[in-house]
Design an enzyme around this catalytic site. Sequence first.
Site, short mmCIF file in Angstrom:
data_model
loop_
_atom_site.label_atom_id
_atom_site.label_comp_id
_atom_site.label_asym_id
_atom_site.label_seq_id
_atom_site.Cartn_x
_atom_site.Cartn_y
_atom_site.Cartn_z
N SER A 327 0.83 -1.20 0.00
CA SER A 327 0.00 0.00 0.00
C SER A 327 0.87 1.26 0.00
O SER A 327 1.60 1.50 -0.96
CB SER A 327 -0.97 -0.04 1.18
OG SER A 327 -1.95 0.95 1.07
N ASP A 350 -0.02 -4.27 -3.83
CA ASP A 350 -1.22 -3.42 -3.87
C ASP A 350 -0.85 -1.96 -3.61
O ASP A 350 -1.43 -1.29 -2.74
CB ASP A 350 -2.25 -3.91 -2.85
CG ASP A 350 -3.64 -4.05 -3.47
OD1 ASP A 350 -3.76 -3.95 -4.70
OD2 ASP A 350 -4.60 -4.26 -2.72
N HIS A 405 -7.70 -5.57 -0.29
CA HIS A 405 -6.49 -4.83 0.08
C HIS A 405 -5.83 -5.40 1.33
O HIS A 405 -4.60 -5.37 1.47
CB HIS A 405 -6.84 -3.36 0.28
CG HIS A 405 -5.65 -2.44 0.33
ND1 HIS A 405 -4.68 -2.43 -0.65
CD2 HIS A 405 -5.28 -1.49 1.23
CE1 HIS A 405 -3.76 -1.52 -0.37
NE2 HIS A 405 -4.09 -0.94 0.77
#
Length: 483
Positions: A327, A350, A405
């Site tokens: 992330s 991600d 996620h």
Amino acid sequence: MWQRPSGNHMSVSPAGLAVVFSRLRAVILVSAADRRGGSTRSSKRRRSMYLYGGVVQIALKRVYEWAKTERRWYTLGFFAMGSSCSNHLGIPTAKGPNPVGCTDFMMDHTAQGSFFRLYYPCQETETAEKPDWVPSMEYFYGLADFMKINRTLSEKIFDYLFGSYKIPAYVDAPFKCNEKCPVIIFSHGLGAFRTLYSAICAELASRGFIVASVEHRDESASATFYFHENTEPEVTQKSLPKTSSAPVQDHLVKEWMYYRGLQRGESEFPLRNKQVKQRADECIMALDKLTEINSGVAVQNVLQTQFDWTTLQNSMDLCRTAVMGHSFGGATTVEALCKEVKFKCGVALDAWMVPLDDEIFPRVKQPIFFINSEKFQWAGNISRMKKLDSTVIQRKMITIRGTVHQSFPDFTFLTGNWLGKLLKLKGEIDPELAIDLCNRATLAFLQRHLGLEKDFNQWDPLIDGEDENLIPGTNVILLQSAI
């Protein structure tokens, strides 16, 4: 002082939990009212990514509405934790040939120093213990701040759900490896901290890597700490907090740093761009500290763990280093590659690309592997990844089917199916299968670009998405205008 519960989580009174959730519901409703009258500057996409937006609060409200009766509170316990007879929940054990040790390192007690959890191949041990997954109560407070819910209530809920879990590694176990280890620096996501990706870090260590999972001090972690010098005389260990697993020097006092959200009217990009630059610097600093340790420079660990750092001398192959993150940590990976050529390649899980300056994309010269979830990405984010495409440098992308996620942090392993999906911590795919695909594809990519003589090339097809649970590239439809 905070104490962990012992034994089975189901010993917690359902009636007591009902009171907790009843009070939490009031907090949720007030928070929702505040949001309806407040700023709308954050997009729906950013709220879902940050986890603390309406998603979790609404989910907890649904839990409360469903679990109003005494009978259903017992059922909730089974849904949340599996069941009292189930052993399925927990962070999976690493599958590589080496047992895994871990220890914490803090050089320079100030907020400008380096702080990371180190995972490494270790000797077989029967006496070493596994550390708590969440090291102390303050991290629960930080998660509450991040999710915008009441600290006292959330501490009870988080402790009920997650307080007894252990990391799949042995704390301060003696280092042992028959060859020099390649090095990976790992960067956590927004609102996370150094211990939340232990399934990935431990797996890499079991395969012969030394992995430093950095805890960032840019106020993007839900919580972290450092120390300041106490000028008062006769400071003793008795006056210091007892929530850390390792002692510290007598003259130091712990200071906590919590997550900093956007202020009213504040633009997001300037803050996140400043943070991603600091995060990259902290990854580089961690690599520098490991370089010193490898060269035999005497280091002083502020935390005074039992681990013998001299055993790491000449143990690392610093010609084979990589950076990796999830992330916000994925963006940090790209930034770090741009800043430090010692990183030979990067793996971005991600990745959230928003914090990055456009100007850095052409300056990144190393191979990058984007491993995405199916449910998180959107066209604008993917188009920024595509700006890194190159005809001469390998840039690969795959998407794992059925993932969300939060399929990359350890949370996905620690809730039952029902609650995990309600809180968007689990996708449709089995979480262990998803993390195995992620880890194996990562290992194959690292072997290819670090020049390792291992058997990780058996998973080379995964790099190109050749598996029924993988999508080559992305599932997101990109319009020509987005590209």
